[in-house]
Each structure stands twice: as structure tokens, then as C-alpha cells.
Design an enzyme around this catalytic site. Structure first.
Site, PDB file in Angstrom:
ATOM      1  N   ASP A 153       0.862  -1.173   0.000  1.00 15.40           N
ATOM      2  CA  ASP A 153       0.000   0.000   0.000  1.00 15.40           C
ATOM      3  C   ASP A 153       0.908   1.235   0.000  1.00 15.40           C
ATOM      4  O   ASP A 153       2.076   1.155   0.368  1.00 15.40           O
ATOM      5  CB  ASP A 153      -0.869  -0.064   1.271  1.00 15.40           C
ATOM      6  CG  ASP A 153      -1.719   1.175   1.465  1.00 15.40           C
ATOM      7  OD1 ASP A 153      -2.230   1.710   0.464  1.00 15.40           O
ATOM      8  OD2 ASP A 153      -1.874   1.603   2.618  1.00 15.40           O
ATOM      9  N   GLU A 213      -0.235   5.014   0.919  1.00 15.53           N
ATOM     10  CA  GLU A 213      -0.476   5.997   1.980  1.00 15.53           C
ATOM     11  C   GLU A 213      -0.519   5.332   3.349  1.00 15.53           C
ATOM     12  O   GLU A 213      -1.181   4.318   3.540  1.00 15.53           O
ATOM     13  CB  GLU A 213      -1.783   6.749   1.717  1.00 15.53           C
ATOM     14  CG  GLU A 213      -1.704   7.628   0.482  1.00 15.53           C
ATOM     15  CD  GLU A 213      -3.022   8.351   0.240  1.00 15.53           C
ATOM     16  OE1 GLU A 213      -3.399   9.199   1.054  1.00 15.53           O
ATOM     17  OE2 GLU A 213      -3.675   8.048  -0.776  1.00 15.53           O
ATOM     18  N   GLU A 248      -0.623  10.191   4.721  1.00 13.14           N
ATOM     19  CA  GLU A 248      -1.952  10.226   4.098  1.00 13.14           C
ATOM     20  C   GLU A 248      -2.147  11.572   3.396  1.00 13.14           C
ATOM     21  O   GLU A 248      -2.097  12.637   4.026  1.00 13.14           O
ATOM     22  CB  GLU A 248      -3.046  10.052   5.160  1.00 13.14           C
ATOM     23  CG  GLU A 248      -3.067   8.669   5.795  1.00 13.14           C
ATOM     24  CD  GLU A 248      -3.794   7.638   4.954  1.00 13.14           C
ATOM     25  OE1 GLU A 248      -4.410   7.993   3.928  1.00 13.14           O
ATOM     26  OE2 GLU A 248      -3.727   6.447   5.324  1.00 13.14           O
ATOM     27  N   ARG A 276     -15.810  13.334  -0.250  1.00 13.70           N
ATOM     28  CA  ARG A 276     -14.683  14.270  -0.385  1.00 13.70           C
ATOM     29  C   ARG A 276     -14.908  15.250  -1.536  1.00 13.70           C
ATOM     30  O   ARG A 276     -14.655  16.444  -1.410  1.00 13.70           O
ATOM     31  CB  ARG A 276     -13.395  13.505  -0.656  1.00 13.70           C
ATOM     32  CG  ARG A 276     -12.804  12.815   0.554  1.00 13.70           C
ATOM     33  CD  ARG A 276     -11.723  11.845   0.109  1.00 13.70           C
ATOM     34  NE  ARG A 276     -10.967  11.311   1.235  1.00 13.70           N
ATOM     35  CZ  ARG A 276     -10.147  10.277   1.141  1.00 13.70           C
ATOM     36  NH1 ARG A 276      -9.988   9.657  -0.028  1.00 13.70           N
ATOM     37  NH2 ARG A 276      -9.482   9.849   2.201  1.00 13.70           N
ATOM     38  N   SER A 320      -2.389   1.022  -4.892  1.00 11.15           N
ATOM     39  CA  SER A 320      -2.986   2.079  -4.087  1.00 11.15           C
ATOM     40  C   SER A 320      -4.343   2.493  -4.642  1.00 11.15           C
ATOM     41  O   SER A 320      -4.582   2.405  -5.843  1.00 11.15           O
ATOM     42  CB  SER A 320      -2.049   3.291  -4.083  1.00 11.15           C
ATOM     43  OG  SER A 320      -2.678   4.404  -3.499  1.00 11.15           O
ATOM     44  N   ASP A 321      -5.215   2.944  -3.751  1.00 13.52           N
ATOM     45  CA  ASP A 321      -6.496   3.504  -4.195  1.00 13.52           C
ATOM     46  C   ASP A 321      -6.387   4.995  -4.493  1.00 13.52           C
ATOM     47  O   ASP A 321      -7.377   5.652  -4.739  1.00 13.52           O
ATOM     48  CB  ASP A 321      -7.590   3.252  -3.148  1.00 13.52           C
ATOM     49  CG  ASP A 321      -8.159   1.840  -3.266  1.00 13.52           C
ATOM     50  OD1 ASP A 321      -8.050   1.248  -4.356  1.00 13.52           O
ATOM     51  OD2 ASP A 321      -8.694   1.329  -2.270  1.00 13.52           O
ATOM     52  N   LYS A 328      -7.269  -3.694  -4.990  1.00 11.45           N
ATOM     53  CA  LYS A 328      -6.075  -4.338  -4.417  1.00 11.45           C
ATOM     54  C   LYS A 328      -6.186  -5.860  -4.468  1.00 11.45           C
ATOM     55  O   LYS A 328      -5.273  -6.545  -4.931  1.00 11.45           O
ATOM     56  CB  LYS A 328      -5.856  -3.851  -2.987  1.00 11.45           C
ATOM     57  CG  LYS A 328      -5.598  -2.352  -2.947  1.00 11.45           C
ATOM     58  CD  LYS A 328      -5.290  -1.850  -1.562  1.00 11.45           C
ATOM     59  CE  LYS A 328      -5.141  -0.335  -1.596  1.00 11.45           C
ATOM     60  NZ  LYS A 328      -4.427   0.172  -0.436  1.00 11.45           N
ATOM     61  N   ASP A 384      -2.032  -0.848   5.710  1.00  9.39           N
ATOM     62  CA  ASP A 384      -2.412  -0.362   7.046  1.00  9.39           C
ATOM     63  C   ASP A 384      -3.915  -0.241   7.274  1.00  9.39           C
ATOM     64  O   ASP A 384      -4.347   0.029   8.376  1.00  9.39           O
ATOM     65  CB  ASP A 384      -1.771   1.011   7.297  1.00  9.39           C
ATOM     66  CG  ASP A 384      -2.378   2.099   6.409  1.00  9.39           C
ATOM     67  OD1 ASP A 384      -2.759   1.793   5.249  1.00  9.39           O
ATOM     68  OD2 ASP A 384      -2.484   3.252   6.858  1.00  9.39           O
ATOM     69  N   ASN A 394      -8.992  -1.371   3.424  1.00  9.19           N
ATOM     70  CA  ASN A 394      -8.968  -1.757   2.005  1.00  9.19           C
ATOM     71  C   ASN A 394      -7.707  -2.551   1.628  1.00  9.19           C
ATOM     72  O   ASN A 394      -7.551  -2.940   0.485  1.00  9.19           O
ATOM     73  CB  ASN A 394      -9.144  -0.534   1.091  1.00  9.19           C
ATOM     74  CG  ASN A 394      -8.047   0.488   1.264  1.00  9.19           C
ATOM     75  OD1 ASN A 394      -7.291   0.459   2.236  1.00  9.19           O
ATOM     76  ND2 ASN A 394      -7.944   1.418   0.337  1.00  9.19           N
TER      77      ASN A 394
END
Length: 201
Positions: free
Chosen positions: A9, A11, A17, A48, A92-93, A135, A154, A157
Site C-alpha cells: 500500500d 499511503e 496520508e 470528499r 494504491s487507491d 487491491k 495499514d 482496504n
């Protein structure tokens, strides 16, 4: 010898982040929410984008913040050492428009991520995910072409790819996630994570 690929991953594992950094820079506390708080990524991203629109903020403002973000202390050294040992892909997302300056600071590792839809005026109008459960789907796809995967992340997801891999580790995760998944080894330091990955190769 088996063909291994390490899937990391981004972030929280290699870089801070992005949304938390932007929340601090813009003074909008609601933007602090991450996948640690909201497991439903679609819901989180749409929320967001609503906040950005409300405040008249677009890609340029977020990229200005990202330009000031450095990888977490020790992350590049960890990644360099790991890439000398085995193949590594960052899954990563996040979005290509966010990731590029960070990839430069990490020495251009391979990253699989998503894309933002951006209007001419810089407003982020939407986002395009590479695939469902990106992922986990990526790890399964790598396995389908003969690779064994070792994964670390972490957040909520990351659990799919961690559990589907030959070996998987939590890194700097939350107390809650560690408590909910006591069977997954959890590490706080890069050298511990490196040693665990190498042992699993």
C-alpha cells in the site's frame, strides 16, 4: 524458485496520508477521514468531492499540498533495499494525478492506482477506479499468471490483498484493525517489515 511479487500500500505505509495533509493545509477538518475510518471507498471519495466543490477547491490546490509531502522517514531506503531483493508493486487507491510527485521522491517504483476525472477549470468531477476491489483483484490477477504475492498495508482496504497472499502483514495500522485481525502479524518499523518479507520469499 518461486516467482514472488511484493504488493505494498502507499499511503500510511510509504508516504503520509494525502487527504490528511490536505485537510491540514486547507483548514477543512472533515477531509481527515480516510479508509481507516470509512471502509466504503466510493462513499468516502464522493463525500470528499462534495466538500471540495463546496469550498471551490480543485486539483491544483491538492497538487500544491502533495508537492510539499515527503515520503515517511526511512521509506525510500526500505523500498530500495526491498527492490534489490525482489519485485515490488505499489497498489494504491490513490490517483495518478496525486501519485506522480510522490513516485519521483521514491525513485519511480511501479504503482497501480486509479484516475481522477478533472474538468478544464481544474474541478475534480469524478473518479475512475481501475476495477472492483482493486487491491484484491490485482493480487488475484498476479497469482493467476504464476506469481506468489506477499502484501502489506495499514487499512481496511488492504485486508483483502493481505489475506489472499502467501504472506501478509499490517504496517503501522490502527489499534482497532490489529485487534480485529489478531492473526495478521503487525509491524511498526521498516526493518521488521523487511525481515518478515524476506523470510516469506
Amino acid at each position: 524458485m518461486s516467482m514472488n511479487i511484493v504488493c505494498l500500500d502507499l499511503e500510511g505505509v510509504l508516504v503520509p496520508e494525502i487527504w490528511i495533509a490536505f485537510s491540514e493545509a486547507s483548514g477543512i477538518p472533515e477531509l481527515k477521514r480516510t479508509t481507516r475510518d470509512e471502509p466504503d471507498y466510493d462513499k468516502l471519495m464522493n463525500w470528499r468531492l462534495g466538500i471540495l466543490k463546496e469550498h471551490g477547491l480543485g486539483l491544483k490546490e491538492i497538487q500544491e499540498t502533495i508537492a510539499k509531502i515527503d515520503p515517511l522517514p526511512g521509506a525510500k531506503e526500505f523500498l530500495d533495499k526491498l527492490r534489490e531483493t525482489t519485485q515490488v508493486i505499489i497498489i494504491s487507491d490513490t490517483f495518478t494525478q496525486f501519485a506522480k510527485p510522490l513516485m519521483e521522491k521514491l525513485g519511480w517504483p511501479t504503482i497501480f492506482c486509479n484516475t481522477l476525472e478533472v474538468a478544464d477549470n481544474g474541478e475534480i468531477t469524478g473518479f475512475k477506479m481501475r476495477c472492483e476491489q482493486s487491491k484484491l483483484s490485482t493480487v488475484k490477477a498476479l497469482q493467476s499468471v504464476g506469481f506468489e504475492t506477499i502484501a502489506s498495508g495499514d487499512s481496511h482496504n488492504d485486508l483483502g490483498m493481505i489475506q489472499a497472499s502467501k504472506a501478509g502483514f499490517l504496517f503501522r495500522s490502527t489499534e482497532q484493525i490489529k485487534k480485529d485481525y489478531p492473526d495478521i502479524q503487525a509491524f511498526e518499523e521498516y526493518d521488521e517489515l523487511y525481515d518478515a518479507i524476506v523470510k516469506a520469499l
